[in-house]
Design an enzyme around this catalytic site. Structure first.
Site, PDB file in Angstrom:
ATOM      1  CB  CYS A 118      54.061  65.786  28.739  1.00  0.00           C
ATOM      2  SG  CYS A 118      54.593  67.201  28.874  1.00  0.00           S
ATOM      3  CG  HIS A 218      50.295  66.058  31.295  1.00  0.00           C
ATOM      4  ND1 HIS A 218      51.132  65.055  31.759  1.00  0.00           N
ATOM      5  CD2 HIS A 218      51.069  67.269  30.792  1.00  0.00           C
ATOM      6  CE1 HIS A 218      52.612  65.329  32.001  1.00  0.00           C
ATOM      7  NE2 HIS A 218      52.273  66.692  30.810  1.00  0.00           N
ATOM      8  CD  GLU A 220      48.641  62.052  32.514  1.00  0.00           C
ATOM      9  OE1 GLU A 220      49.635  63.157  33.098  1.00  0.00           O
ATOM     10  OE2 GLU A 220      48.943  61.908  31.595  1.00  0.00           O
TER      11      GLU A 220
END
Length: 243
Positions: A118, A218, A220
């Site tokens: 990001c 994202h 994660e």
């Protein structure tokens, strides 16, 4: 008995940010990071080391790392790419900006495997001379990439064939997103690896490096899918075996 270096999990540095925080009995400024980054690195087979945005970050001070994650977060100071701040652009964080641009420079010099997430992808683009759209909704006509505060949206990626990203995720993928800025002019040496349906650049690569991948999403945030982190860890293992 000491273990062989090739048997140890690769050490993956992950950038953090300074925020006023509450923990235990304390309320103070702290270097913080969402735990899901650490979990993702560990699930992929690496050991995560948190890198604060304070320090002397150069190639000769981070050469003990096997790989690097530039984490997401606040807007980058637009003066770094020759623009005045848009009304929606966040307050500059010069300490973090300086640290992450220095870490990126060190990673490129060392050919460290890099996953830029990001904001991290935006740091990568600006460092290569690129620019950003400071408020993407004005460009694409929707707020799908950042539907509301503290809630992630979903983006469908169209992935360029023959890209590194395609070898990891295939021809398409659905990802979590939360950003109001995006790449405008592409930085030197970067190639576009994926786009959203509205044309927003969602991933870039640096073909001149062994493994440099930036994603606007994202990864994660999906603990069931650590393929991008696994690719980073595998690249870090290969680099260590060569050294």
């Amino acid at each position: 008995m000491a273990s062989n270096a090739s048997d140890r999990p690769p050490v993956i540095g992950v950038t953090t940010y300074l925020e006023h925080s509450t923990f235990g009995i304390w309320e103070a400024e702290a270097a913080v990071l969402h735990r899901v980054y650490v979990d993702s690195v560990c699930a992929a087979g690496g050991n995560a080391v948190l890198l604060p945005p304070i320090g002397d970050w150069r190639a000769d001070t981070v050469d003990w790392l096997d790989g690097l994650v530039l984490a997401g977060g606040a807007d980058i100071d637009p003066r770094r790419y020759g623009q005045e701040p848009h009304p929606t652009t966040g307050t500059p964080q010069p300490t973090r900006d300086a640290a992450e641009f220095a870490l990126l420079d060190a990673a490129i010099r060392l050919d460290l495997p890099l996953l830029a997430v990001c904001r991290g992808m935006q740091v990568l683009n600006i460092a290569r001379g690129g620019t950003l759209h400071q408020h993407t909704p004005e460009v694409v006509g929707n707020t799908d990439h950042q539907p509301e505060v503290a809630r992630f949206g979903k983006t469908e990626l169209s992935i360029r064939p023959a890209s590194t990203l395609a070898t990891i995720l295939g021809s398409s993928a659905q990802t979590h997103c939360h950003h109001h800025q995006s790449i405008d002019r592409l930085g030197a040496g970067l190639t576009v690896a994926a786009t959203a349906p509205d044309g927003t650049i969602e991933a870039v690569e640096l073909p001149a490096a062994t493994f440099v991948l930036g994603v606007q999403s994202h990864p994660e945030q999906d603990p069931a899918d650590v393929r991008l982190f696994a690719a980073l860890v595998q690249a870090a293992c290969r680099r260590r075996q060569r050294s």
